[in-house]
Design a protein around this motif. Structure first.
Motif, PDB file in Angstrom:
ATOM      1  N   VAL A 131      12.181   5.988   2.494  1.00 38.20           N
ATOM      2  CA  VAL A 131      12.411   5.794   4.330  1.00 38.20           C
ATOM      3  C   VAL A 131      11.517   5.864   5.098  1.00 38.20           C
ATOM      4  O   VAL A 131      10.703   6.808   5.133  1.00 38.20           O
ATOM      5  CB  VAL A 131      13.565   6.793   4.442  1.00 38.20           C
ATOM      6  N   ALA A 132      11.177   4.693   5.812  1.00 37.36           N
ATOM      7  CA  ALA A 132      10.364   4.489   6.821  1.00 37.36           C
ATOM      8  C   ALA A 132      10.893   4.432   8.118  1.00 37.36           C
ATOM      9  O   ALA A 132      11.637   3.711   8.276  1.00 37.36           O
ATOM     10  CB  ALA A 132       9.499   3.403   6.486  1.00 37.36           C
ATOM     11  N   CYS A 133      10.460   5.447   8.758  1.00 39.71           N
ATOM     12  CA  CYS A 133      11.202   5.539  10.286  1.00 39.71           C
ATOM     13  C   CYS A 133       9.836   5.085  11.354  1.00 39.71           C
ATOM     14  O   CYS A 133       8.726   5.258  11.103  1.00 39.71           O
ATOM     15  CB  CYS A 133      11.459   6.890  10.848  1.00 39.71           C
ATOM     16  N   GLY A 134      10.417   4.163  12.330  1.00 36.25           N
ATOM     17  CA  GLY A 134       9.453   3.627  13.221  1.00 36.25           C
ATOM     18  C   GLY A 134      10.182   2.719  14.237  1.00 36.25           C
ATOM     19  O   GLY A 134      11.133   2.382  14.379  1.00 36.25           O
ATOM     20  N   SER A 135       8.928   2.177  15.020  1.00 33.09           N
ATOM     21  CA  SER A 135       9.669   1.180  16.223  1.00 33.09           C
ATOM     22  C   SER A 135       9.921  -0.323  15.621  1.00 33.09           C
ATOM     23  O   SER A 135      10.626  -0.954  15.921  1.00 33.09           O
ATOM     24  CB  SER A 135       8.576   1.055  17.246  1.00 33.09           C
ATOM     25  N   PHE A 136       8.981  -0.449  14.553  1.00 31.99           N
ATOM     26  CA  PHE A 136       9.070  -1.979  14.099  1.00 31.99           C
ATOM     27  C   PHE A 136       9.159  -3.048  15.253  1.00 31.99           C
ATOM     28  O   PHE A 136       9.912  -3.694  15.259  1.00 31.99           O
ATOM     29  CB  PHE A 136      10.146  -1.964  12.956  1.00 31.99           C
ATOM     30  N   ASN A 137       8.036  -2.945  16.025  1.00 27.39           N
ATOM     31  CA  ASN A 137       8.211  -3.540  17.399  1.00 27.39           C
ATOM     32  C   ASN A 137       7.028  -4.778  17.476  1.00 27.39           C
ATOM     33  O   ASN A 137       6.187  -4.529  18.379  1.00 27.39           O
ATOM     34  CB  ASN A 137       8.110  -2.717  18.363  1.00 27.39           C
ATOM     35  N   PRO A 138       6.846  -5.658  16.516  1.00 28.23           N
ATOM     36  CA  PRO A 138       7.661  -6.058  15.479  1.00 28.23           C
ATOM     37  C   PRO A 138       7.390  -5.850  14.042  1.00 28.23           C
ATOM     38  O   PRO A 138       6.177  -5.088  13.837  1.00 28.23           O
ATOM     39  CB  PRO A 138       7.629  -7.643  15.483  1.00 28.23           C
ATOM     40  N   ILE A 139       8.222  -5.905  13.127  1.00 30.26           N
ATOM     41  CA  ILE A 139       7.736  -5.629  11.766  1.00 30.26           C
ATOM     42  C   ILE A 139       6.719  -6.547  11.418  1.00 30.26           C
ATOM     43  O   ILE A 139       6.682  -7.755  11.558  1.00 30.26           O
ATOM     44  CB  ILE A 139       9.036  -5.536  10.776  1.00 30.26           C
ATOM     45  N   THR A 140       5.674  -6.089  10.500  1.00 27.23           N
ATOM     46  CA  THR A 140       4.788  -6.840  10.096  1.00 27.23           C
ATOM     47  C   THR A 140       4.492  -7.000   8.612  1.00 27.23           C
ATOM     48  O   THR A 140       5.341  -6.033   7.869  1.00 27.23           O
ATOM     49  CB  THR A 140       3.217  -6.330  10.641  1.00 27.23           C
ATOM     50  N   TYR A 141       3.598  -7.504   8.046  1.00 29.00           N
ATOM     51  CA  TYR A 141       3.477  -7.381   6.295  1.00 29.00           C
ATOM     52  C   TYR A 141       2.872  -5.948   6.159  1.00 29.00           C
ATOM     53  O   TYR A 141       3.016  -5.839   4.905  1.00 29.00           O
ATOM     54  CB  TYR A 141       2.556  -8.687   6.229  1.00 29.00           C
ATOM     55  N   HIS A 142       2.328  -5.726   6.868  1.00 27.06           N
ATOM     56  CA  HIS A 142       1.651  -4.145   6.669  1.00 27.06           C
ATOM     57  C   HIS A 142       2.724  -3.168   6.359  1.00 27.06           C
ATOM     58  O   HIS A 142       2.658  -2.244   5.567  1.00 27.06           O
ATOM     59  CB  HIS A 142       0.689  -3.699   7.626  1.00 27.06           C
ATOM     60  N   HIS A 143       3.791  -3.296   7.476  1.00 30.76           N
ATOM     61  CA  HIS A 143       4.796  -2.120   7.082  1.00 30.76           C
ATOM     62  C   HIS A 143       5.377  -2.554   5.493  1.00 30.76           C
ATOM     63  O   HIS A 143       5.851  -1.472   4.810  1.00 30.76           O
ATOM     64  CB  HIS A 143       6.034  -2.791   8.043  1.00 30.76           C
ATOM     65  N   LEU A 144       5.511  -3.693   5.235  1.00 29.49           N
ATOM     66  CA  LEU A 144       6.420  -4.182   3.618  1.00 29.49           C
ATOM     67  C   LEU A 144       5.240  -3.572   2.684  1.00 29.49           C
ATOM     68  O   LEU A 144       5.674  -3.128   1.776  1.00 29.49           O
ATOM     69  CB  LEU A 144       6.679  -5.482   3.865  1.00 29.49           C
ATOM     70  N   ARG A 145       3.990  -3.788   3.314  1.00 31.34           N
ATOM     71  CA  ARG A 145       2.961  -3.458   1.970  1.00 31.34           C
ATOM     72  C   ARG A 145       3.062  -2.180   1.626  1.00 31.34           C
ATOM     73  O   ARG A 145       2.747  -1.470   0.683  1.00 31.34           O
ATOM     74  CB  ARG A 145       1.689  -4.142   2.478  1.00 31.34           C
ATOM     75  N   MET A 146       3.331  -1.316   2.776  1.00 21.65           N
ATOM     76  CA  MET A 146       3.249   0.322   2.380  1.00 21.65           C
ATOM     77  C   MET A 146       4.050   0.741   1.392  1.00 21.65           C
ATOM     78  O   MET A 146       3.853   1.523   0.672  1.00 21.65           O
ATOM     79  CB  MET A 146       3.585   0.735   3.779  1.00 21.65           C
ATOM     80  N   PHE A 147       5.240  -0.324   1.500  1.00 22.39           N
ATOM     81  CA  PHE A 147       6.302   0.371   0.401  1.00 22.39           C
ATOM     82  C   PHE A 147       5.764  -0.082  -1.034  1.00 22.39           C
ATOM     83  O   PHE A 147       5.892   0.757  -2.025  1.00 22.39           O
ATOM     84  CB  PHE A 147       7.659  -0.350   0.712  1.00 22.39           C
ATOM     85  N   GLU A 148       5.022  -1.177  -1.310  1.00 26.45           N
ATOM     86  CA  GLU A 148       4.681  -1.634  -2.240  1.00 26.45           C
ATOM     87  C   GLU A 148       3.394  -0.481  -2.811  1.00 26.45           C
ATOM     88  O   GLU A 148       3.242  -0.311  -3.965  1.00 26.45           O
ATOM     89  CB  GLU A 148       4.166  -3.059  -2.216  1.00 26.45           C
ATOM     90  N   ILE A 149       2.796  -0.033  -1.913  1.00 23.88           N
ATOM     91  CA  ILE A 149       1.520   0.658  -2.283  1.00 23.88           C
ATOM     92  C   ILE A 149       2.090   1.980  -2.748  1.00 23.88           C
ATOM     93  O   ILE A 149       1.789   2.548  -3.810  1.00 23.88           O
ATOM     94  CB  ILE A 149       0.544   1.187  -0.939  1.00 23.88           C
ATOM     95  N   ALA A 150       3.365   2.526  -2.062  1.00 23.29           N
ATOM     96  CA  ALA A 150       3.914   3.678  -2.613  1.00 23.29           C
ATOM     97  C   ALA A 150       4.325   3.429  -3.974  1.00 23.29           C
ATOM     98  O   ALA A 150       4.475   4.467  -4.937  1.00 23.29           O
ATOM     99  CB  ALA A 150       4.834   4.257  -1.661  1.00 23.29           C
ATOM    100  N   LYS A 151       5.290   2.375  -4.189  1.00 14.75           N
ATOM    101  CA  LYS A 151       5.818   1.848  -5.336  1.00 14.75           C
ATOM    102  C   LYS A 151       4.842   2.071  -6.591  1.00 14.75           C
ATOM    103  O   LYS A 151       5.187   2.483  -7.764  1.00 14.75           O
ATOM    104  CB  LYS A 151       6.333   0.602  -5.259  1.00 14.75           C
TER     105      LYS A 151
END
Length: 289
Positions: free
Chosen positions: A41-61
């Motif tokens: 779970v990632a909490c945040g503003s996402f103002n706006p969402i970027t590829y970096h936000h998505l990439r963080m999940f892949e790094i963790a995966k």
């Protein structure tokens, strides 16, 4: 290998009207019965969402698959409520929609939970407990291939700035730290130059449930920079999904207001906001109590 943390059954929390947890990508059957099922779970503003936000999940995966006894069964983005009242924060309706567009187009396993965005400001610990309740109590958790029930461990994904704020006396309540780190656990994407080891030392009680992850490819794309590019009329192509760019332009969310002033440039943490990302501290956050 990872130390398994016992899951915590949260009590029911008040849901907004017509709310239901998005779960169409939540995998309900474990591939490996020897592993502990988890949701990121990632909490945040996402103002706006970027590829970096998505990439963080892949790094963790990648890290989780190679280094732990966990198995990911889903991932959630939880945009902050409008009650956070941060300058420049577009409405929760738009931020939730942008996250939905991005995850549906760019990911096969990420989802958006609108619970936090639809109500008053909620602490990070409460958001995690809410998802724990919805996944394990309402939905009944997951099962092994042989039909054995398993509770899902809900774990926080954040940037290294989060741990830095958690190690500062008086910023987070001890009860919330014990809930987030003790009951849930967190994966932290490291940032070059951040004193993460020192911060973790200050949180020694929960060391076994804090998992630092190195970025193999450094990425300093931030929502702050993206908003600045929009205001200056610069291209944001390839910084965020095209479907999100289209949505922003159609709704004129970040209008061009000419050259930026000094105050538009990168800002530090404020109002207790700690960044989910590894290079940005003014737009995607994990909240203190």
């Amino acid at each position: 290998m990872a130390t398994q943390i016992s899951t915590h059954k949260a009590t029911a929390l008040t849901n907004p009207s017509n709310y239901a947890l998005t779960s169409h990508r939540l995998r309900r059957t474990l591939h490996d019965f020897t592993k502990q099922p988890i949701v990121l779970v990632a909490c945040g503003s996402f103002n706006p969402i970027t590829y970096h936000h998505l990439r963080m999940f892949e790094i963790a995966k990648d890290f989780i698959r190679q280094n732990t006894d966990f198995e990911i069964v889903g991932g959630y983005l939880s945009p902050v409520s409008d009650e956070y009242k941060k300058a420049g924060l577009v409405s929760a309706h738009h931020r939730v929609k942008m996250c939905m567009l991005a995850t549906e187009q760019e990911s096969s396993w990420l989802m958006v939970d609108s619970w936090e965005a639809l109500q008053n400001y909620q602490r990070t610990a409460v958001v995690l407990d809410h998802l724990d309740y919805e996944i394990n109590t309402v939905l009944g958790g997951v099962s092994t291939r042989d039909g054995e029930h398993r509770d899902v461990q809900v774990m926080l994904l954040a940037g290294s700035d989060l741990i830095s704020t958690m190690s500062e006396p008086g910023v987070w309540s001890h009860d919330d730290l014990d809930d987030i780190l003790g009951r849930h656990g967190t994966f932290v994407i490291e940032r070059t130059g951040a004193a993460l080891d020192q911060a973790i030392d200050s949180l020694a009680r929960w060391r076994n449930s804090i998992y630092p992850i190195a970025q193999l490819v450094q990425n300093d794309v931030s929502s702050t920079k993206v908003r600045l590019f929009f205001r200056r009329g610069l291209s944001v192509q390839y910084l965020l999904p095209a479907v999100v760019i289209d949505y922003i332009e159609q709704n004129n969310l970040y209008p061009d207001d000419g050259p930026c002033t000094e105050k538009d440039k990168g800002k530090g943490t404020e109002s207790g906001e700690a960044d989910i990302s590894t290079s940005e501290s003014s737009n995607t956050c994990v909240k203190k109590p």
